[in-house]
Design a protein around this motif. Structure first.
Motif, PDB file in Angstrom:
ATOM      1  N   ARG A   1      19.842   0.217  16.252  1.00 12.66           N
ATOM      2  CA  ARG A   1      19.426   1.399  16.998  1.00 12.66           C
ATOM      3  C   ARG A   1      18.032   1.213  17.590  1.00 12.66           C
ATOM      4  N   ALA A   2      17.786   1.889  18.657  1.00 13.00           N
ATOM      5  CA  ALA A   2      16.458   1.816  19.280  1.00 13.00           C
ATOM      6  C   ALA A   2      15.444   2.439  18.354  1.00 13.00           C
ATOM      7  N   ASP A   3      14.191   1.975  18.430  1.00  9.82           N
ATOM      8  CA  ASP A   3      13.151   2.486  17.570  1.00  9.82           C
ATOM      9  C   ASP A   3      12.909   3.978  17.750  1.00  9.82           C
ATOM     10  N   ASN A   4      13.247   4.499  18.943  1.00 11.78           N
ATOM     11  CA  ASN A   4      13.002   5.924  19.162  1.00 11.78           C
ATOM     12  C   ASN A   4      14.188   6.796  18.794  1.00 11.78           C
ATOM     13  N   SER A   5      15.192   6.182  18.170  1.00 10.06           N
ATOM     14  CA  SER A   5      16.324   6.972  17.707  1.00 10.06           C
ATOM     15  C   SER A   5      15.869   7.965  16.651  1.00 10.06           C
ATOM     16  N   PRO A   6      16.424   9.180  16.665  1.00  8.31           N
ATOM     17  CA  PRO A   6      16.029  10.180  15.638  1.00  8.31           C
ATOM     18  C   PRO A   6      16.238   9.672  14.223  1.00  8.31           C
ATOM     19  N   ASP A   7      17.305   8.865  14.038  1.00  8.79           N
ATOM     20  CA  ASP A   7      17.603   8.351  12.690  1.00  8.79           C
ATOM     21  C   ASP A   7      16.600   7.297  12.250  1.00  8.79           C
ATOM     22  N   ASN A   8      15.880   6.730  13.177  1.00 10.79           N
ATOM     23  CA  ASN A   8      14.905   5.719  12.828  1.00 10.79           C
ATOM     24  C   ASN A   8      13.488   6.257  12.778  1.00 10.79           C
ATOM     25  N   SER A   9      13.330   7.546  12.987  1.00 14.06           N
ATOM     26  CA  SER A   9      12.004   8.139  12.956  1.00 14.06           C
ATOM     27  C   SER A   9      11.567   8.355  11.534  1.00 14.06           C
ATOM     28  N   PRO A  10      10.295   8.133  11.191  1.00 19.81           N
ATOM     29  CA  PRO A  10       9.806   8.324   9.821  1.00 19.81           C
ATOM     30  C   PRO A  10       9.988   9.765   9.388  1.00 19.81           C
TER      31      PRO A  10
ATOM     32  N   GLU B   1       0.812  -1.217   0.000  1.00 16.71           N
ATOM     33  CA  GLU B   1       0.000   0.000   0.000  1.00 16.71           C
ATOM     34  C   GLU B   1       0.843   1.263   0.000  1.00 16.71           C
ATOM     35  N   GLU B   2       1.975   1.242   0.730  1.00 19.02           N
ATOM     36  CA  GLU B   2       2.726   2.479   0.950  1.00 19.02           C
ATOM     37  C   GLU B   2       4.124   2.494   0.334  1.00 19.02           C
ATOM     38  N   PHE B   3       4.716   1.326   0.133  1.00 16.10           N
ATOM     39  CA  PHE B   3       6.131   1.309  -0.251  1.00 16.10           C
ATOM     40  C   PHE B   3       6.411   0.416  -1.460  1.00 16.10           C
ATOM     41  N   LEU B   4       5.430   0.253  -2.334  1.00 15.57           N
ATOM     42  CA  LEU B   4       5.628  -0.644  -3.470  1.00 15.57           C
ATOM     43  C   LEU B   4       6.729  -0.134  -4.401  1.00 15.57           C
ATOM     44  N   ASP B   5       6.736   1.166  -4.668  1.00 13.74           N
ATOM     45  CA  ASP B   5       7.787   1.731  -5.521  1.00 13.74           C
ATOM     46  C   ASP B   5       9.159   1.571  -4.871  1.00 13.74           C
ATOM     47  N   ALA B   6       9.210   1.804  -3.562  1.00 12.95           N
ATOM     48  CA  ALA B   6      10.478   1.650  -2.847  1.00 12.95           C
ATOM     49  C   ALA B   6      10.953   0.210  -2.877  1.00 12.95           C
ATOM     50  N   LEU B   7      10.022  -0.733  -2.782  1.00 15.14           N
ATOM     51  CA  LEU B   7      10.386  -2.144  -2.859  1.00 15.14           C
ATOM     52  C   LEU B   7      10.938  -2.473  -4.236  1.00 15.14           C
ATOM     53  N   GLY B   8      10.302  -1.916  -5.272  1.00 16.27           N
ATOM     54  CA  GLY B   8      10.770  -2.165  -6.632  1.00 16.27           C
ATOM     55  C   GLY B   8      12.164  -1.626  -6.881  1.00 16.27           C
ATOM     56  N   SER B   9      12.508  -0.511  -6.224  1.00 13.50           N
ATOM     57  CA  SER B   9      13.848   0.062  -6.381  1.00 13.50           C
ATOM     58  C   SER B   9      14.791  -0.407  -5.276  1.00 13.50           C
ATOM     59  N   ARG B  10      14.342  -1.378  -4.497  1.00 16.01           N
ATOM     60  CA  ARG B  10      15.159  -2.049  -3.486  1.00 16.01           C
ATOM     61  C   ARG B  10      15.677  -1.091  -2.420  1.00 16.01           C
ATOM     62  N   GLU B  11      14.840  -0.178  -2.007  1.00 15.85           N
ATOM     63  CA  GLU B  11      15.192   0.733  -0.920  1.00 15.85           C
ATOM     64  C   GLU B  11      14.845   0.058   0.407  1.00 15.85           C
ATOM     65  N   TYR B  12      15.512  -1.060   0.667  1.00 11.08           N
ATOM     66  CA  TYR B  12      15.174  -1.881   1.816  1.00 11.08           C
ATOM     67  C   TYR B  12      15.430  -1.179   3.145  1.00 11.08           C
ATOM     68  N   ALA B  13      16.530  -0.418   3.211  1.00  8.48           N
ATOM     69  CA  ALA B  13      16.852   0.255   4.472  1.00  8.48           C
ATOM     70  C   ALA B  13      15.738   1.221   4.865  1.00  8.48           C
ATOM     71  N   MET B  14      15.232   1.962   3.890  1.00  3.83           N
ATOM     72  CA  MET B  14      14.164   2.919   4.173  1.00  3.83           C
ATOM     73  C   MET B  14      12.896   2.213   4.633  1.00  3.83           C
ATOM     74  N   ILE B  15      12.545   1.114   3.976  1.00  7.36           N
ATOM     75  CA  ILE B  15      11.342   0.368   4.348  1.00  7.36           C
ATOM     76  C   ILE B  15      11.466  -0.159   5.768  1.00  7.36           C
ATOM     77  N   MET B  16      12.619  -0.710   6.094  1.00  2.05           N
ATOM     78  CA  MET B  16      12.836  -1.245   7.432  1.00  2.05           C
ATOM     79  C   MET B  16      12.750  -0.138   8.482  1.00  2.05           C
ATOM     80  N   ARG B  17      13.304   1.013   8.156  1.00  7.08           N
ATOM     81  CA  ARG B  17      13.278   2.125   9.100  1.00  7.08           C
ATOM     82  C   ARG B  17      11.869   2.643   9.306  1.00  7.08           C
ATOM     83  N   ARG B  18      11.134   2.815   8.216  1.00  4.77           N
ATOM     84  CA  ARG B  18       9.788   3.383   8.317  1.00  4.77           C
ATOM     85  C   ARG B  18       8.818   2.431   9.014  1.00  4.77           C
ATOM     86  N   LEU B  19       8.971   1.135   8.778  1.00  8.49           N
ATOM     87  CA  LEU B  19       8.064   0.157   9.381  1.00  8.49           C
ATOM     88  C   LEU B  19       8.588  -0.377  10.714  1.00  8.49           C
TER      89      LEU B  19
END
Length: 213
Positions: free
Chosen positions: A204-213, A116-134
């Motif tokens: 990193r912890a989920d509340n890390s600034p770098d892991n925030s959406p 629903e939200e990251f299909l384009d990112a999955l197609g371009s293999r932006e795995y790090a971003m998907i993992m961070r956002r979810l």
């Protein structure tokens, strides 16, 4: 009009199922028009407005069909076999197939959200971003990818004359000692291997600034 015919075998398969539905005469005309607008890959090639206009052109003015009725009949078409048929784009096609899976299917909820939200990112293999956002780890992502790989992006192709084209899978799923295991395919996605930066981000912890959406 812009309505294109689907391959004969797919069309016949869909019409056979349409004939089993309890539909009014007008809704049946809509269903047939929708089936005629489904291409060889199983996708709907006409807009709902075009379907409405095509049906109304062959009906009496007092029996004209409304757009919401076309949409309602489309939902019934999309519930037919093959799963994913009648979709208007890849996202809808995959989500329709997810709906036909048992609700207890592992990784189903996260896989739906990825589509629903990251299909384009999955197609371009932006795995790090998907993992961070979810906020999921690599193992969870591999399970999601494995589930998505079981779906058919061209649900109508099995009824055509041309052989289906399959993508090289990003992961392999195998059964070992009674348990299912998901493994990355190194030939397909060598750059998915975790590098130090990637690994540190996962730790990193989920509340890390770098892991925030």
């Amino acid at each position: 009009d812009n309505v294109r015919g689907s391959s004969g075998s797919l069309r016949e398969h869909l019409l056979w199922q349409v004939n089993l539905l309890q539909l009014s005469e007008l809704d049946r005309a809509v269903a047939v028009a929708l089936v005629d607008a489904i291409n060889d890959d199983g996708y709907l090639d006409a807009s709902l407005e075009e379907i409405r206009d095509a049906v109304n052109a062959g009906e009496d003015a007092e029996d004209s069909v409304e757009l919401d009725e076309v949409a309602a009949v489309l939902k019934q078409i999309q519930a037919l076999d093959p799963a994913g048929v009648g979709a208007r784009d890849l996202k809808e096609c995959l989500l329709l197939q997810f709906r036909q899976l048992p609700p207890e299917t592992p990784a189903l909820a996260v896989a739906k959200r990825v589509c629903e939200e990251f299909l384009d990112a999955l197609g371009s293999r932006e795995y790090a971003m998907i993992m961070r956002r979810l906020k999921i780890d690599q193992e969870a992502l591999k399970e999601v990818i494995a589930l998505i790989q079981t779906l058919n992006p061209r649900p109508g192709s099995q009824y055509g004359d041309e052989p289906s084209e399959y993508l090289v899978p990003d992961v392999f799923v195998r059964k070992s000692r009674g348990r299912w295991k998901v493994e990355l395919n190194p030939d397909s996605v060598p750059h998915v291997r975790i590098n130090p930066y990637y690994a540190s981000m996962i730790r990193r912890a989920d509340n890390s600034p770098d892991n925030s959406p």
